[in-house]
Scaffold this active site. Structure first.
Site, mmCIF file in Angstrom:
data_model
loop_
_atom_site.group_PDB
_atom_site.id
_atom_site.type_symbol
_atom_site.label_atom_id
_atom_site.label_comp_id
_atom_site.label_asym_id
_atom_site.label_seq_id
_atom_site.Cartn_x
_atom_site.Cartn_y
_atom_site.Cartn_z
ATOM 1 N N CYS A 23 11.388 26.586 -6.586
ATOM 2 C CA CYS A 23 11.531 26.663 -4.959
ATOM 3 C C CYS A 23 12.109 25.341 -4.366
ATOM 4 O O CYS A 23 12.493 25.444 -3.116
ATOM 5 C CB CYS A 23 10.298 27.311 -4.329
ATOM 6 S SG CYS A 23 8.685 26.226 -4.628
ATOM 7 N N CYS A 49 -5.944 1.802 -2.056
ATOM 8 C CA CYS A 49 -4.989 2.765 -2.580
ATOM 9 C C CYS A 49 -4.292 2.931 -3.800
ATOM 10 O O CYS A 49 -3.787 3.767 -4.236
ATOM 11 C CB CYS A 49 -4.103 3.081 -1.368
ATOM 12 S SG CYS A 49 -2.807 1.836 -1.256
ATOM 13 N N CYS A 73 0.815 -1.019 -0.071
ATOM 14 C CA CYS A 73 0.017 0.157 -0.009
ATOM 15 C C CYS A 73 0.859 1.051 0.055
ATOM 16 O O CYS A 73 2.136 1.298 0.381
ATOM 17 C CB CYS A 73 -0.942 0.052 1.332
ATOM 18 S SG CYS A 73 -1.898 -1.556 1.650
#
Length: 347
Positions: A315, A68, A34
């Protein structure tokens, strides 16, 4: 923080999204593996093992979790929805109804839920917004309101006017003084991103699961005094092509035009970010010194954090003074992957 088994297990218990993409947890008793954020019931610690990539888990015989879906890109737009969006792009008057979806073996309820979750509106509302975006640009370019209404699939001018005003906040007659920001979902290997653009260039590029994403939209809309509307933009194709080349390790700088909103200080900070060579990093102190204000470390960090154009204004190339990967709105795991990718581009 070192990625120990204890830390990974706790992150899975907490469903901590900042660990997405850094490890996968496999359950010995069920034979599945998962994501860290999986909502399935968590197993006992002695029944799990961890892998730093999904291939290792599969090589050891584990199957991907159906809840998931660890093999899918994070928040990826399903292929059948990508195809629907492509059809809308190529046919401005197209109206895809529930009956049309059923003919394609697509359940309308599934589509409705996906659009409500990812766009905050139903698929039908999304289509109306998309059509109005195209209509807005036609009227802005001098086409007649009646002709545009017919091209948009409306049989009456009153119905078109009402829909136009509901979505764009002004009537078609007054739309020539209005401004809109085009919005589109873009797929990348690190997850789906929202892209926004105006005529001048890209004004927002953020991962869809960024925290406080709604605040970014509100800030952008206020800065440009414009409505954000689903639609195409002349800069999106170039953006997608350049991002694809970047992730394939074939591009080390971006050429797509940008439309940057912010204070002069923020723009100066963001320009410094664009000057950091690919494959290199700087810390906040170095950035503030280059800015000519060594004491502005916190202000530089704040400006980095509110950068609306991820990757293009890098960034992610700014790290902590101790070398730690800190402060990235898209998730530390993405920052790590981007830096690894950029070092590989150099070789």
């Amino acid at each position: 923080m070192k990625l120990t088994a204890e830390r990974m297990y706790q992150a899975s218990l907490d469903k901590d999204s900042s660990f997405e993409g850094t490890y996968w947890m496999a359950v010995k008793t069920t034979g599945i593996f998962c994501r860290p954020t999986c909502t399935a019931r968590k197993p006992k610690k002695e029944n799990v093992e961890f892998f730093l990539n999904a291939d290792e888990a599969m090589e050891k015989g584990y199957r991907a979790c159906k809840i998931c879906k660890p093999l899918e890109k994070l928040n990826e737009t399903p292929q059948y929805i990508q195809e629907l969006l492509a059809e809308l792009t190529h046919n401005e008057s197209l109206k895809i109804k529930d009956a049309d979806l059923l003919k394609r073996n697509i359940e309308p309820v599934t589509i409705r839920r996906w659009f409500l979750k990812n766009h905050g509106m139903t698929f039908q509302a999304f289509q109306r917004e998309f059509r109005m975006n195209t209509a807005f640009k036609k009227i802005k370019n001098g086409e007649s309101i009646m002709e545009t209404a017919l091209d948009s699939g409306y049989e009456s001018l009153s119905g078109f006017n009402e829909s136009f005003k509901n979505i764009l906040g002004v009537s078609p007659k007054n739309s020539r003084v209005q401004m809109i920001i085009d919005l589109k979902r873009i797929e990348t290997p690190l997850g789906t991103m929202f892209a926004c653009a105006v005529d001048e260039g890209i004004c927002l590029l953020e991962f869809t699961d960024r925290k406080n994403m709604e605040k970014q939209f509100i800030s952008l809309s206020k800065a440009l005094n414009a409505e954000i509307v689903q639609g195409e933009n002349k800069h999106f194709k170039q953006l997608e092509d350049e991002l694809a080349e970047y992730f394939e390790g074939k591009r080390n700088q971006f050429e797509v035009p940008l439309s940057i909103t912010g204070t002069e200080f923020q723009k100066n900070v963001w320009q410094l970010l664009r000057e950091i060579p690919i494959g290199e990093t700087r810390n906040y102190k170095q950035q503030s010194e280059l800015l000519g204000n060594p004491k502005a470390i916190r202000a530089v960090g704040t400006a980095n954090g509110i950068n609306k154009i991820a990757i293009l204004i890098p960034c992610h190339r700014v790290i902590g003074s101790n070398g730690e990967l800190v402060g990235y709105a898209g998730g530390i795991w993405r920052k790590q992957k981007l830096l690894e990718l950029e070092k590989a581009i150099l070789f």
